[in-house]
Design a protein around this motif. Structure first.
Motif, PDB file in Angstrom:
ATOM      1  N   THR A  79       1.090  -1.364  -0.191  1.00  0.00           N
ATOM      2  CA  THR A  79      -0.054  -0.025   0.017  1.00  0.00           C
ATOM      3  C   THR A  79       0.754   1.279  -0.118  1.00  0.00           C
ATOM      4  O   THR A  79       1.798   1.254   0.577  1.00  0.00           O
ATOM      5  CB  THR A  79      -1.007   0.149   1.345  1.00  0.00           C
TER       6      THR A  79
ATOM      7  N   GLU B 137       0.659   5.651  -0.198  1.00  0.00           N
ATOM      8  CA  GLU B 137      -0.556   6.858   0.146  1.00  0.00           C
ATOM      9  C   GLU B 137      -0.352   7.856  -1.018  1.00  0.00           C
ATOM     10  O   GLU B 137       0.782   8.299  -1.394  1.00  0.00           O
ATOM     11  CB  GLU B 137      -0.397   7.542   1.361  1.00  0.00           C
TER      12      GLU B 137
ATOM     13  N   ARG C 200      -2.469  -1.323  -3.845  1.00  0.00           N
ATOM     14  CA  ARG C 200      -3.598  -0.482  -3.084  1.00  0.00           C
ATOM     15  C   ARG C 200      -3.084   0.884  -2.940  1.00  0.00           C
ATOM     16  O   ARG C 200      -1.604   1.133  -2.462  1.00  0.00           O
ATOM     17  CB  ARG C 200      -4.030  -1.003  -1.895  1.00  0.00           C
ATOM     18  N   LEU C 201      -3.943   1.753  -3.382  1.00  0.00           N
ATOM     19  CA  LEU C 201      -3.681   3.287  -2.984  1.00  0.00           C
ATOM     20  C   LEU C 201      -4.467   4.089  -1.971  1.00  0.00           C
ATOM     21  O   LEU C 201      -5.822   3.458  -1.970  1.00  0.00           O
ATOM     22  CB  LEU C 201      -3.506   4.332  -4.280  1.00  0.00           C
ATOM     23  N   ARG C 202      -3.977   4.798  -1.089  1.00  0.00           N
ATOM     24  CA  ARG C 202      -4.965   5.167   0.033  1.00  0.00           C
ATOM     25  C   ARG C 202      -4.537   6.955  -0.096  1.00  0.00           C
ATOM     26  O   ARG C 202      -3.613   7.199  -0.537  1.00  0.00           O
ATOM     27  CB  ARG C 202      -4.450   4.885   1.380  1.00  0.00           C
TER      28      ARG C 202
ATOM     29  N   TRP D 183     -11.812   5.540  -7.196  1.00  0.00           N
ATOM     30  CA  TRP D 183     -11.414   5.800  -5.411  1.00  0.00           C
ATOM     31  C   TRP D 183     -12.745   5.424  -4.999  1.00  0.00           C
ATOM     32  O   TRP D 183     -13.755   6.102  -5.460  1.00  0.00           O
ATOM     33  CB  TRP D 183     -10.866   6.963  -5.204  1.00  0.00           C
TER      34      TRP D 183
ATOM     35  N   TYR E 120     -11.148   9.961   3.761  1.00  0.00           N
ATOM     36  CA  TYR E 120     -10.346   9.009   3.571  1.00  0.00           C
ATOM     37  C   TYR E 120     -10.718   7.932   2.429  1.00  0.00           C
ATOM     38  O   TYR E 120     -12.133   7.569   2.740  1.00  0.00           O
ATOM     39  CB  TYR E 120      -9.822   7.906   4.767  1.00  0.00           C
TER      40      TYR E 120
ATOM     41  N   GLU F 245      -9.556   4.952  -0.911  1.00  0.00           N
ATOM     42  CA  GLU F 245      -8.647   4.226  -1.306  1.00  0.00           C
ATOM     43  C   GLU F 245      -8.854   3.312  -2.877  1.00  0.00           C
ATOM     44  O   GLU F 245     -10.251   3.671  -3.235  1.00  0.00           O
ATOM     45  CB  GLU F 245      -8.256   2.861  -0.198  1.00  0.00           C
ATOM     46  N   LYS F 246      -8.139   2.836  -3.536  1.00  0.00           N
ATOM     47  CA  LYS F 246      -8.197   2.007  -4.520  1.00  0.00           C
ATOM     48  C   LYS F 246      -7.617   0.913  -4.666  1.00  0.00           C
ATOM     49  O   LYS F 246      -6.336   0.965  -4.338  1.00  0.00           O
ATOM     50  CB  LYS F 246      -7.836   3.399  -5.565  1.00  0.00           C
ATOM     51  N   GLU F 247      -7.980  -0.289  -5.165  1.00  0.00           N
ATOM     52  CA  GLU F 247      -7.290  -1.556  -5.323  1.00  0.00           C
ATOM     53  C   GLU F 247      -6.519  -1.016  -7.004  1.00  0.00           C
ATOM     54  O   GLU F 247      -7.402  -0.749  -7.757  1.00  0.00           O
ATOM     55  CB  GLU F 247      -8.343  -2.453  -5.562  1.00  0.00           C
TER      56      GLU F 247
END
Length: 164
Positions: free
Chosen positions: A76, A78, A112-114, A133, A148, A150-152
């Motif tokens: 992950t 950010e 994953r991005l947050r 997202w 907040y 996120e995106k897979e």
């Protein structure tokens, strides 16, 4: 806009851009909503630790956009510090920074991005939604509602990989 990797000589420009963009949405450095201690350490926090930090330059070489990718764990990262100077907004510069950071995250092996933004930044919220997202939580901090998301990346990367 030309997108390139951050250089130490960009520090003053990215700090100024950060302040201008926060002021545009009624925020200020030190207000308790966002941290700023990463700016003097961009090389250490982003570039040297499986991350990225990009700047977008106008035709005259002025830094008008930026964004960072910061490692959270092995899977992950950010996405943070997405900023576009008010004079250059609504031209696709933010979308370009987001797309390039997502591609870089895939290349670095993240799945994953947050990220986060505040409720009073509708353009940022729309940009994240446009890129797939989804919101995972909200909290009140420093008088603002922080969202907040996120995106897979596995799903996002699949169509790109199938094109080659």
């Amino acid at each position: 806009m030309r997108v390139r990797r951050y250089r130490w000589s960009d520090l003053e420009s990215v700090w100024a851009l950060h302040q201008i963009c926060l002021a545009q949405v009624g925020l200020a450095p030190g207000d308790g909503v966002y941290y700023e201690d990463d700016f003097p350490r961009i090389n250490e926090i982003y570039l040297a630790d499986r991350g990225e930090f990009l700047v977008g330059e106008s035709d005259g070489g002025r830094v008008v956009a930026m964004g960072g990718l910061r490692r959270i764990d092995d899977r992950t990262a950010e996405m943070c510090r997405i900023r576009v100077h008010p004079e250059f907004q609504r031209r696709g510069f933010g979308a370009r920074i987001v797309a390039e950071l997502e591609a870089r995250a895939v290349a670095l092996g993240y799945t994953r991005l947050r990220g986060d933004t505040t409720l009073n930044q509708p353009a940022a919220i729309e940009l994240y939604r446009k890129y797939g997202w989804h919101e995972i939580s909200r909290e009140e901090r420093g008088g603002c509602v922080v969202i907040y998301g996120e995106k897979e990346l596995v799903e996002a990367a699949s169509p790109l990989l199938n094109q080659h």
